[in-house]
Design an enzyme around this catalytic site. Structure first.
Site, PDB file in Angstrom:
ATOM      1  N   ASN A 247      35.949  67.767-125.172  1.00 45.24           N
ATOM      2  CA  ASN A 247      37.129  68.502-124.729  1.00 45.24           C
ATOM      3  C   ASN A 247      37.253  69.889-125.338  1.00 45.24           C
ATOM      4  O   ASN A 247      37.932  70.753-124.787  1.00 45.24           O
ATOM      5  CB  ASN A 247      38.385  67.679-124.990  1.00 45.24           C
ATOM      6  CG  ASN A 247      38.562  66.621-123.926  1.00 45.24           C
ATOM      7  OD1 ASN A 247      38.286  66.857-122.758  1.00 45.24           O
ATOM      8  ND2 ASN A 247      39.002  65.442-124.310  1.00 45.24           N
TER       9      ASN A 247
ATOM     10  N   HIS B 287      35.083  57.404-127.818  1.00 41.79           N
ATOM     11  CA  HIS B 287      35.620  58.100-126.659  1.00 41.79           C
ATOM     12  C   HIS B 287      34.727  57.863-125.442  1.00 41.79           C
ATOM     13  O   HIS B 287      33.679  58.479-125.277  1.00 41.79           O
ATOM     14  CB  HIS B 287      35.732  59.604-126.970  1.00 41.79           C
ATOM     15  CG  HIS B 287      36.265  60.422-125.844  1.00 41.79           C
ATOM     16  ND1 HIS B 287      35.988  61.768-125.698  1.00 41.79           N
ATOM     17  CD2 HIS B 287      37.074  60.096-124.796  1.00 41.79           C
ATOM     18  CE1 HIS B 287      36.579  62.222-124.624  1.00 41.79           C
ATOM     19  NE2 HIS B 287      37.240  61.237-124.049  1.00 41.79           N
TER      20      HIS B 287
END
Length: 296
Positions: free
Chosen positions: A189, A139
């Site tokens: 997140n 990511h």
């Protein structure tokens, strides 16, 4: 690893291709849309020009970087002889699962398959392949050429060897890899999206205005960008999708998306990409203007 494929030529995909190519890797950039690929190459060239102008990159290095990127509209053609694939398609679980089925069929058996997903389970993605030990999350943060972090996500079956390879590879890209386990939202997140959602709830409930909320977080917490501006930058549709993954995956009502966010996405007010979110965006202007709906 010298030959890498990147699936998807949008903001994240072209940034990932840029970084790999700049660090000496041969890159196959793959998208079903040739015009999107052409636009991606223009974006990469423009970003490289910025580096040249700043003196951080020589003109010869810019030319060499662009020459290392080849474009393809077919997954089968693009991944034929790669050692690593990084998928950076739209954050849609069904699309990603289909891409990984195709990658498993066409990529060499020894190739590592990575996803740039910011919230979708790596274990779920790996389960549609015959090589779950070789599937991992990689990511990157936006903008990829600038941001140092790579969140490396181990799926349930990801091997130690593959994890170590990706950690080492991230360092070769001058990034700082951080290993995390595969739970909804990972780390970035799981912490960021509830903060953004709480900022939207604060606006929704009339605690303060757009500018005031962002000012508190910028000046009080030393954030470079307020949470509402950041939500616009990420894309309100992406924020909503990630919150729904968190809400469904963890079953905790604290992750439920704010009704204002849901309505804005339904209305097509997605932030920078649509020209309006919590702020208005005009091409060529850097002025930050609160959207009319939220003007006092």
């Amino acid at each position: 690893m010298m030959h890498v494929a990147v699936i998807g030529s949008g903001t994240m995909g072209n940034g990932i291709a840029h970084v790999f190519a700049q660090h000496g890797f041969s890159v196959a950039l793959i998208d079903i849309n040739q015009s999107a690929l052409d636009k991606a190459l223009q974006t990469i060239s423009k970003n490289l020009n910025r580096q040249v102008a700043k003196g951080t990159l020589a003109e010869t290095e810019k030319t060499a970087t662009l020459e290392r990127i080849q474009t393809h509209t077919s997954i089968a053609d693009g991944v034929r002889d790669v050692q690593l694939v990084v998928e950076a398609a739209t954050e849609n679980v069904d699309l990603k699962l289909q891409i990984f089925r195709d990658l498993d069929q066409h990529a060499p058996q020894e190739a590592i398959l990575a996803s740039n997903t910011s919230s979708i389970s790596i274990t779920k993605i790996a389960a549609v392949t015959k090589r779950p030990a070789q599937v991992i999350g990689m990511h990157f943060m936006n903008p990829v050429p600038v941001m140092k972090l790579v969140e490396v996500i181990r799926g349930y079956a990801t091997s130690d060897a593959v994890t170590e390879q990706i950690m080492d590879l991230s360092r070769q890209l001058s990034k700082t890899p951080t290993e995390v386990n595969d739970y909804p939202g990972f780390v970035a997140n799981r912490i960021l999206m509830p903060m953004i959602n709480e900022a939207i709830i604060s606006l929704f409930e009339g605690v303060a205005g757009v500018e005031e909320i962002d000012t508190v977080m910028k000046l009080g917490m030393a954030h470079p960008m307020g949470p509402l501006q950041l939500a616009d930058f990420i894309g309100l549709d992406v924020c909503l999708a990630i919150l729904r993954v968190l809400h469904e995956g963890l079953g905790n009502p604290k992750y439920a998306p704010c009704p204002l966010l849901v309505n804005m996405v339904m209305a097509g007010r997605l932030g920078v990409k649509s020209g309006e979110g919590f702020y208005k965006y005009t091409a060529g202007s850097k002025e930050l203007v609160v959207a009319d709906r939220f003007q006092k």
